[in-house]
Design a protein around this motif. Structure first.
Motif, PDB file in Angstrom:
ATOM      1  N   ARG A 116       0.840  -1.208   0.000  1.00 15.37           N
ATOM      2  CA  ARG A 116       0.000   0.000   0.000  1.00 15.37           C
ATOM      3  C   ARG A 116       0.872   1.254   0.000  1.00 15.37           C
ATOM      4  N   ASN A 127       2.111   3.730 -14.660  1.00 15.50           N
ATOM      5  CA  ASN A 127       1.116   2.665 -14.710  1.00 15.50           C
ATOM      6  C   ASN A 127       1.513   1.569 -13.731  1.00 15.50           C
ATOM      7  N   VAL A 141      -5.228  -6.651 -11.234  1.00 16.09           N
ATOM      8  CA  VAL A 141      -5.474  -5.318 -11.788  1.00 16.09           C
ATOM      9  C   VAL A 141      -4.511  -5.114 -12.956  1.00 16.09           C
ATOM     10  N   THR A 144      -2.589   0.381 -14.746  1.00 21.24           N
ATOM     11  CA  THR A 144      -3.489   1.522 -14.712  1.00 21.24           C
ATOM     12  C   THR A 144      -2.889   2.623 -13.856  1.00 21.24           C
ATOM     13  N   ASP A 146      -4.990   4.265 -11.973  1.00 22.10           N
ATOM     14  CA  ASP A 146      -5.994   4.321 -10.905  1.00 22.10           C
ATOM     15  C   ASP A 146      -5.427   3.647  -9.657  1.00 22.10           C
ATOM     16  N   ARG A 147      -4.851   4.442  -8.775  1.00 21.82           N
ATOM     17  CA  ARG A 147      -4.224   3.885  -7.576  1.00 21.82           C
ATOM     18  C   ARG A 147      -5.249   3.240  -6.637  1.00 21.82           C
ATOM     19  N   GLN A 148      -6.440   3.795  -6.585  1.00 23.42           N
ATOM     20  CA  GLN A 148      -7.439   3.248  -5.679  1.00 23.42           C
ATOM     21  C   GLN A 148      -7.828   1.832  -6.075  1.00 23.42           C
ATOM     22  N   ALA A 149      -7.868   1.547  -7.381  1.00 25.53           N
ATOM     23  CA  ALA A 149      -8.207   0.201  -7.834  1.00 25.53           C
ATOM     24  C   ALA A 149      -7.167  -0.806  -7.354  1.00 25.53           C
ATOM     25  N   VAL A 150      -5.885  -0.419  -7.404  1.00 29.56           N
ATOM     26  CA  VAL A 150      -4.822  -1.307  -6.942  1.00 29.56           C
ATOM     27  C   VAL A 150      -4.884  -1.478  -5.431  1.00 29.56           C
ATOM     28  N   THR A 152      -7.482  -1.251  -3.500  1.00 31.50           N
ATOM     29  CA  THR A 152      -8.640  -2.084  -3.174  1.00 31.50           C
ATOM     30  C   THR A 152      -8.333  -3.554  -3.429  1.00 31.50           C
ATOM     31  N   ALA A 153      -7.657  -3.843  -4.544  1.00 34.71           N
ATOM     32  CA  ALA A 153      -7.314  -5.230  -4.885  1.00 34.71           C
ATOM     33  C   ALA A 153      -6.337  -5.814  -3.867  1.00 34.71           C
ATOM     34  N   ARG A 156      -8.115  -7.048  -0.863  1.00 37.86           N
ATOM     35  CA  ARG A 156      -8.983  -8.204  -1.068  1.00 37.86           C
ATOM     36  C   ARG A 156      -8.220  -9.507  -1.294  1.00 37.86           C
TER      37      ARG A 156
END
Length: 315
Positions: A116, A127, A141, A144, A146-150, A152-153, A156
Motif C-alpha cells: 500500500r 502505470n 489489476v 493503470t 488508478d491507484r485506488q483500484a490497486v 482495493t485489490a 482483497r
C-alpha cells in the motif's frame, strides 16, 4: 557536474583580475589615509567609512560575474526524469506460507502494508498493475494509473496453496504487453516486482519465465519474505516454511533486477521506497546553466540594492 563548453572558463581570468585590482585599490586608499598626521582633523573632514558594508556590493558583483561565466560554459548534471509510459507490475505471493508470523504481524499482512505504501508513493503518471499468485497466477489489476483500484485489490487478496513463480512472471509480462495499442510493437519501459517467500512448486519453469523477461528487457526485482525459521499452522500442524532467498536472488540476477531480503515490516517498507525511485525514473544528463544564470541575476539585484540602500548610488 561536467561542462559542455569549458573554453568559456578562460573568462574567469579577467574576472580574477578585476578582483585583484579592487584589492589593490583598497590597500592604496588605506595607505593614503595613514599619510595624514592630524588624525583628529581627518576624522572631522572625512565621513565615517561604512566598514565591511563597502565590500558587499563588490562581492555580489564578483559572484554574478563568476556565475554568468560558469553558465556560459554550459554545466550539466544527472537528474531524475520520470519514465514515459513506465509500467510496474507487482507480483504478490498469496501462498499459504505467507501466513507465517516470523515477520510481524505475519508475512502476508506486512507485505500488504508495504505494498500500500509503495502504491501511494509512486508518481500518478506511472502505470501500476497487480498479479496475485499461489498455485496459479492471475492479473488482479491490469496496468493503470488508478491507484485506488490497486489499493482495493491488495486489500482483497486471500491466500491459497502452491507457489507458481514462473506463472507470476509470465502473467506480469502479458499484462505489460496489453498496456495500450502500441505495447505489442513498442513495449513500455517496465519492471516486475516479485514478492515471495519460497521457491516455485508448480506451473511453468522459472527458467523459461526468466528467459522471456530477459528477451523483452524487463528486469524482475525480487523480495524474499521471512526468515529461515518461519513456521505456519496448516490444519493444526506446524509446518516449517523457511524463506528461499537463493532461488529469488537467481531470478533477480538473471533478469538484471535487484534482490532484497525483508525480515520485518520496516525493512519491507524501505525496500519498496527504493524500488519506487529506481524503476520509475531514469538518470538523464541535462544542462543546468539556467540555475547559474538565475543565481547571477539574484546577485546583481542584491548588489544594486545594497549599494543604493547604504550609499545612495549604484555599484
Amino acid at each position: 557536474m561536467s561542462l559542455l563548453s569549458p573554453v568559456w572558463l578562460w573568462l574567469l581570468l579577467p574576472a580574477l583580475g578585476i578582483g585583484v585590482v579592487y584589492v589593490v585599490m583598497f590597500l592604496r586608499r588605506s595607505q593614503y589615509a595613514v599619510r595624514f598626521t592630524n588624525l583628529d582633523l581627518l576624522d572631522k573632514v572625512v565621513p565615517r567609512r561604512p566598514g565591511w558594508r563597502r565590500h558587499v556590493p563588490a562581492a555580489l558583483f564578483g559572484l554574478m560575474l563568476v556565475s554568468l561565466i560558469v553558465g556560459f560554459a554550459r554545466p550539466t548534471a544527472e537528474v531524475q526524469v520520470p519514465r514515459e509510459r513506465a509500467t510496474i507490475m507487482v507480483a504478490f505471493d498469496v501462498s499459504a506460507s505467507m501466513r507465517a508470523t516470523d515477520v510481524a504481524p505475519d508475512r502476508f499482512s506486512a507485505a500488504q502494508q508495504a505494498a500500500r505504501r509503495f502504491v501511494q508513493g509512486l508518481p500518478p503518471r506511472f502505470n501500476l498493475g497487480l498479479v496475485a499468485f499461489s498455485g496459479t497466477a492471475s492479473t488482479a489489476v491490469p496496468p493503470t494509473t488508478d491507484r485506488q483500484a490497486v489499493l482495493t485489490a491488495i486489500g482483497r487478496l486471500t491466500t491459497g496453496s502452491g507457489t507458481a513463480i514462473g506463472e507470476a512472471i509470465f502473467s506480469s509480462l502479458d499484462a505489460i504487453r496489453s498496456l495500450d495499442a502500441e505495447a505489442g510493437d513498442a513495449p513500455p519501459p517496465a519492471h516486475v516486482v516479485l514478492l515471495s517467500d519460497g521457491s516455485s512448486t508448480t506451473g511453468r519453469p522459472v527458467d523459461a519465465a526468466v528467459q522471456a523477461a530477459t528477451s523483452r528487457g524487463v528486469p524482475v526485482t525480487t523480495i524474499a519474505y521471512g526468515t529461515p525459521t518461519g513456521v505456519v499452522d496448516l490444519n493444526g500442524e506446524s509446518v516449517p516454511v523457511p524463506v528461499d532467498g537463493p532461488a529469488l536472488r537467481d531470478v533477480a540476477e538473471a533478469t538484471g533486477g535487484g534482490f532484497h531480503e525483508a525480515a520485518s515490516g520496516d525493512e519491507l517498507r524501505a525496500v519498496y521506497d527504493t524500488i519506487g525511485t529506481s524503476v520509475g525514473y531514469r538518470l538523464e544528463r541535462q544542462e543546468i546553466w539556467m540555475w547559474f544564470v538565475g543565481f547571477a541575476m539574484i546577485c546583481a539585484v542584491l548588489a544594486a540594492g545594497t549599494s543604493m540602500l547604504w550609499f545612495s548610488r549604484m555599484i
